[in-house]
Structure formats: structure tokens, C-alpha cells
Design a protein around this motif. Structure first.
Motif, PDB file in Angstrom:
ATOM      1  N   THR A   1       0.821  -1.299  -0.063  1.00 18.46           N
ATOM      2  CA  THR A   1       0.006   0.002  -0.245  1.00 18.46           C
ATOM      3  C   THR A   1       0.895   1.267  -0.014  1.00 18.46           C
ATOM      4  OG1 THR A   1      -1.672  -1.254   1.230  1.00 18.46           O
ATOM      5  CG2 THR A   1      -1.936   1.187   1.158  1.00 18.46           C
ATOM      6  N   GLN A   2       0.553   2.142  -0.984  1.00 13.90           N
ATOM      7  CA  GLN A   2       1.271   3.435  -0.916  1.00 13.90           C
ATOM      8  C   GLN A   2       0.558   4.582  -1.140  1.00 13.90           C
ATOM      9  OE1 GLN A   2       3.569   3.929  -4.738  1.00 13.90           O
ATOM     10  NE2 GLN A   2       3.264   1.898  -4.840  1.00 13.90           N
ATOM     11  N   SER A   3       0.942   5.715  -0.588  1.00 11.40           N
ATOM     12  CA  SER A   3       0.116   6.829  -1.033  1.00 11.40           C
ATOM     13  C   SER A   3       0.691   7.535  -2.185  1.00 11.40           C
ATOM     14  CB  SER A   3       0.257   7.770   0.251  1.00 11.40           C
ATOM     15  OG  SER A   3      -0.582   8.845  -0.056  1.00 11.40           O
ATOM     16  N   VAL A   4       0.000   7.674  -3.394  1.00 18.37           N
ATOM     17  CA  VAL A   4       0.584   8.469  -4.411  1.00 18.37           C
ATOM     18  C   VAL A   4      -0.474   9.700  -4.927  1.00 18.37           C
ATOM     19  CG1 VAL A   4       0.942   8.360  -6.830  1.00 18.37           C
ATOM     20  CG2 VAL A   4       1.641   6.481  -5.276  1.00 18.37           C
ATOM     21  N   THR A   5       0.014  10.635  -4.668  1.00 17.90           N
ATOM     22  CA  THR A   5      -0.832  11.900  -5.561  1.00 17.90           C
ATOM     23  C   THR A   5      -0.012  12.207  -6.700  1.00 17.90           C
ATOM     24  OG1 THR A   5       0.471  13.485  -4.098  1.00 17.90           O
ATOM     25  CG2 THR A   5      -1.554  12.701  -3.117  1.00 17.90           C
ATOM     26  N   SER A   6      -0.912  12.929  -7.610  1.00 18.50           N
ATOM     27  CA  SER A   6      -0.309  13.413  -8.829  1.00 18.50           C
ATOM     28  C   SER A   6      -1.338  14.142  -9.720  1.00 18.50           C
ATOM     29  CB  SER A   6      -0.172  11.990  -9.763  1.00 18.50           C
ATOM     30  OG  SER A   6       0.417  12.424 -11.130  1.00 18.50           O
ATOM     31  N   ASP A   7      -0.708  15.189 -10.055  1.00 18.61           N
ATOM     32  CA  ASP A   7      -1.698  15.975 -10.811  1.00 18.61           C
ATOM     33  C   ASP A   7      -2.005  15.735 -12.100  1.00 18.61           C
ATOM     34  OD1 ASP A   7       0.293  19.195  -9.362  1.00 18.61           O
ATOM     35  OD2 ASP A   7      -1.706  18.155  -8.852  1.00 18.61           O
ATOM     36  N   VAL A   8      -1.164  14.905 -12.462  1.00 19.30           N
ATOM     37  CA  VAL A   8      -1.432  14.285 -13.821  1.00 19.30           C
ATOM     38  C   VAL A   8      -2.123  12.829 -13.423  1.00 19.30           C
ATOM     39  CG1 VAL A   8      -0.561  13.044 -15.888  1.00 19.30           C
ATOM     40  CG2 VAL A   8       0.820  15.013 -14.994  1.00 19.30           C
ATOM     41  N   ALA A   9      -3.357  12.874 -14.180  1.00 20.67           N
ATOM     42  CA  ALA A   9      -4.123  11.913 -13.669  1.00 20.67           C
ATOM     43  C   ALA A   9      -3.793  10.341 -14.643  1.00 20.67           C
ATOM     44  CB  ALA A   9      -5.545  11.842 -14.043  1.00 20.67           C
TER      45      ALA A   9
END
Lengths: 228, 243
Positions: free
Chosen positions: B2-10
Motif C-alpha cells: 500500500t502506498q500513497s501516491v498523489t499526482s496532478d497528472v491523472a
């Protein structure tokens, strides 16, 4: 575990509602038994059907399984349900084990329904010489192998044009070692006599080894097969 | 994992190739889609549109190249990615022998939706199927199936929604419901929609892309598009036929 239970519960609810698999598999198995009985009825008194009864029983289960296994995956293909299942955040092997467990339950139910008819037709009163407890053990070990390998092969064949043919061509050769061991163990259980316990456990050992190897192979290959 | 990934590119696609035997369904496709955007993908039959969606939704593995959705790789992070995406297809992806409610409860279990009972009821009301919640799905009309399919896709509150010809075969009422639902969730979702309907696709999208023979023929922002020129390019690609 939550997802495993959800898939298994869904398959059982749908089967209880439609009764498609158990009815078709059960009737097919019973008809096969009756046809065997008719075919052997003219063989004379010198011929003892107990000698081939175990083989006949497992032939019926193998052919019946092919019928049911195809149906179990056809349900998933209906309206793209298999895709919906594969879109869920679950490891592919969980889907495989849940589907295989459902198929195992349905096959065991068919076995329970079929055995009394089999005993009535082929094991005359007083002719059963073996140990009764051996029979359910042999049936269970054989059913595990059939369900595991069969579910994997049904997943492979469900997207092919002649899925019934493809499943049969792949299933029967792969099942050969299991069938040999299952017939040997079941024969020992029916016929009894000197060395029958050893023959039974040898057959059970072979089935356990087959089940373990094939389940591990199915576990490893399922991701590749459904993603191909 | 499990990891938390945020991105402005969907959606981030790089040199994506998918082959079936000798045939290239996707041939070095590359594009980026920012979070919150609405991409309409057009192209003739066999252009590779559905294959593109299947790769981006982890249903098919790419042969070469990479693709990330919400920052998750479609191969390496497939399980994590699946909990963040939804698919509405022309196939309803529902079990005919379960009721509407049972279908949604099953998928809520599969996705681990918190407070599933309330979420299922909320969505059944939203797609106007609450009064048919106990009926078997096999008794539903095409429009009702598609509405329930929308509820299924939204159950786990996905961030990116893939729509594979979602308007196909819908009656006007179902089209209106789908339009309303898209409008309601448009602000906080990213959409990738496959469509043969130019006017519908262009009306909804912020980005447009034309695929033909597995390759990107045109990729543009909606606001920069000349609609006539776009339509001419689309007609030209349809003439190219299947890949």
C-alpha cells in the motif's frame, strides 16, 4: 478473505437460485451410471462389475465436471461479469481460489447425490468388501484436483470459440495421473482384501501430490492467463 | 503493498504498445491527462480505443511502454490502482441472477466500501432504481442496466472513470440520468470516454484524441479545437478502417 467470501457467497446464492450447475451435473452423472449399468447388464454372471466400478465412477465424475466447469465460467462471461470481477482491487489468485472452491462444493454435492445410485447399481448387498471411510476421502481428494485444474482450464478456454472442445482436450490429459490414483484408491476402498489399505494410501498420496502441484501451478499461472 | 501516491497528472501514457499476435492494437501511444480533465477518445472500429481502456484499467497487460493512472503503474501497482478507478462499459458488468441490491452489495464487498448499506441505498436512489432494488437484474431494460452499471462504477468513489461507449443503446431518459450524474461528479473526477458520437464526445470533453490503427492521429485541448477541422480529420481516420 473478505473478497474470497464475497465471491464464494455470490456463486452459491446464484446456484441456489438457478440450480443450473448442480441439476445439469447431477442428471448427467446419474444418466451415465444408468447407461453403464445397461451396458454391463448382459455381461453374464462370471463378470464382477465391482472390478471396474471405481473406474466407471471416476469417468462419470470427470465428464460431469467438464460440463459444470464450463458453466461456472460462462456465468462470469455473461454481460462482462468476469471483467467486473477482474476490475476489483483483489489479487487474481483470490478470484481463482474462490471460483475453484465454489466448483469444489458443487462437485462434492453431485458426488453425494450420485454415490447412493452408484452403490445401488454396482455394489450389490453384501458385495462391498472394503472400508467405508475410505470412499469419502478418495472422492474429496479427487474432487480437489478436478476443481483446481478444471477452474484454471475453464478460465483459459472460456474466451475461445470451441470452449467445450478446448476444455476437454486440455482437461483429460492433465487429469490422467489424478484419475489413475483416484481409481486405484477407490478400487481399494470398494474391493478391500490384502494390501488394500496400502493401495489406498498410495493412491491418496499420489492425489495429494497432484493436488498440491496443480494448485500451486494454477495459482502461479492464473494472473498470466486472465491478463493475456 | 500500500502506498500513497498523489499526482496532478491523472493519466500518463508513454510509448504504449499492445500486440495481439502480429497485429498492433496500440502502437507507441503517448499522452498525458491532467487530474480533473475529461478526455474523449474517438476513432474507427478496431482503432485500439477499447484496448487502450483495457490496458489503463489493468484488464490487459501492455506489450511495451508504460502507463500510469493516478500515479499508479498499470502493471506494478495494479491492485492499488483498481480501487481508484471505475469502468462504465456498453456491457453492464452485472450479474443477471442477482438483484440490483445484491449486485451492488457484492461489489461493495469486493471494494471494501465503508458503510456499504447506506452507500448502496444512496446510489440506487441517485440512479432512480430504488423501487426495483429487489428485482433480478435479468428483468431490467437496457437503460436500467446502464443506470445500475453507473451505480456499480461509482460505489467505491473512484477518482478516474473510464467510459466505454456509455451512451450506446440508451433511451433518452437514461441519457438524461447519465448526463446529470456526470455533471454532478464532473468537478472532482477525471474521465476517459470512448465515443463514436462526435457531438456528444466534444460537448463533454476538455481534451480530445483520435486513434487510428493503434496510433494517435490527433490530440488537442477542446478549447483549441476547430470543430470542423476535427470532424474532417475524424472522417478521414474512419476511412482508414481497422488497424
Amino acid at each position: 478473505m473478505r473478497q474470497f467470501k464475497a465471491i464464494l457467497r455470490k456463486d452459491i446464492v446464484m446456484e441456489l437460485r438457478t440450480k443450473e450447475m448442480i441439476t445439469s451435473m447431477g442428471i448427467y452423472a446419474l444418466l451415465t451410471m444408468v447407461i453403464y449399468q445397461v451396458a454391463l447388464s448382459q455381461s453374464g454372471t462370471a463378470f464382477d462389475p465391482r472390478n471396474i466400478a471405481a473406474g466407471l465412477l471416476w469417468l462419470a465424475f470427470v465428464f460431469t465436471s467438464m460440463l459444470g466447469l464450463n458453466r461456472s465460467l460462462v456465468h462470469e462471461k455473461d454481460q462482462g461479469c468476469l471483467e467486473a470481477l477482474l476490475l476489483s482491487p483483489v489479487d487474481r489468485p483470490v478470484i481463482f481460489f474462490a471460483k475453484a472452491s465454489g466448483n469444489l462444493i458443487f462437485l462434492l454435492i453431485v458426488q453425494v447425490l450420485t454415490i447412493p445410485v452408484f452403490a445401488f447399481l454396482f455394489l450389490q448387498e453384501g458385495s462391498y468388501a472394503g472400508e467405508w471411510w475410505m470412499i469419502p476421502l478418495a472422492l474429496f481428494a479427487g474432487a480437489v484436483g478436478i476443481s483446481g485444474v478444471g477452474t484454471l482450464l475453464a478460465t483459459m478456454s472460456v474466451n475461445t470459440k470451441g470452449k467445450d472442445f478446448v476444455l476437454a482436450v486440455l482437461f483429460v490429459p492433465l487429469m490422467y495421473p489424478l484419475l489413475l490414483a483416484a481409481v486405484s484408491a477407490t478400487s481399494a476402498a470398494i474391493l478391500g482384501g490384502d494390501g488394500s489399505v496400502q493401495q489406498f494410501w498410495t493412491g491418496m498420496g499420489m492425489m495429494a501430490a497432484f493436488d498440491a502441484i496443480m494448485l500451486l501451478a494454477s495459482f502461479a499461472l492464473h494472473e498470466f492467463i486472465v491478463g493475456a | 503493498m500500500t502506498q500513497s501516491v498523489t499526482s496532478d497528472v491523472a493519466v500518463e501514457v508513454r510509448e504504449l504498445t499492445r500486440t495481439f499476435g502480429a497485429r498492433k492494437a496500440l502502437d507507441k501511444v503517448s499522452f498525458d491527462l491532467p487530474a480533473g480533465a475529461f478526455l474523449s477518445v474517438f476513432g474507427p472500429n478496431g482503432a485500439g480505443k477499447t484496448t487502450l481502456v483495457k490496458v489503463l484499467t489493468t484488464l490487459t497487460a501492455p506489450s511495451k511502454g508504460t502507463a500510469k493512472v493516478s500515479g499508479f503503474d498499470v502493471v506494478a501497482d495494479a491492485v492499488e490502482l483498481r480501487s481508484r478507478i471505475g469502468l462504465i462499459s456498453h456491457n453492464p458488468l452485472l450479474y443477471p441472477d442477482l438483484s440490483a441490491e445484491e449486485n451492488l452489495e457484492f461489489f461493495a464487498d469486493m471494494y471494501g466500501v465503508p458503510d456499504a448499506e447506506a452507500r448502496v441505498r444512496e446510489l440506487l436512489v441517485a440512479v432512480e432504481l430504488d423501487h426495483r432494488r429487489l428485482d433480478l437484474v435479468r428483468t431490467f431494460s437496457r437503460g436500467m442496466l446502464q443506470r445500475l452499471s453507473i451505480a456499480r462504477a461509482l460505489l467505491h468513489r473512484p477518482k478516474v472513470l473510464f467510459l466505454d461507449e456509455p451512451y450506446s443503446g440508451l433511451d433518452p431518459h437514461a441519457v438524461e440520468i447519465l448526463d446529470n450524474l456526470i455533471a454532478q461528479i464532473r468537478a472532482d473526477h477525471t474521465f476517459v470516454m470512448i465515443s463514436h458520437d462526435l457531438s456528444k464526445g466534444l460537448a463533454l470533453c476538455s481534451h480530445a484524441l483520435i486513434l487510428a490503427k493503434g496510433k494517435v492521429v490527433l490530440s488537442a485541448l477542446r478549447e483549441e479545437l476547430d470543430e470542423e477541422q476535427f470532424a474532417a480529420t475524424y472522417r478521414e481516420t474512419v476511412g482508414l478502417g481497422v488497424a
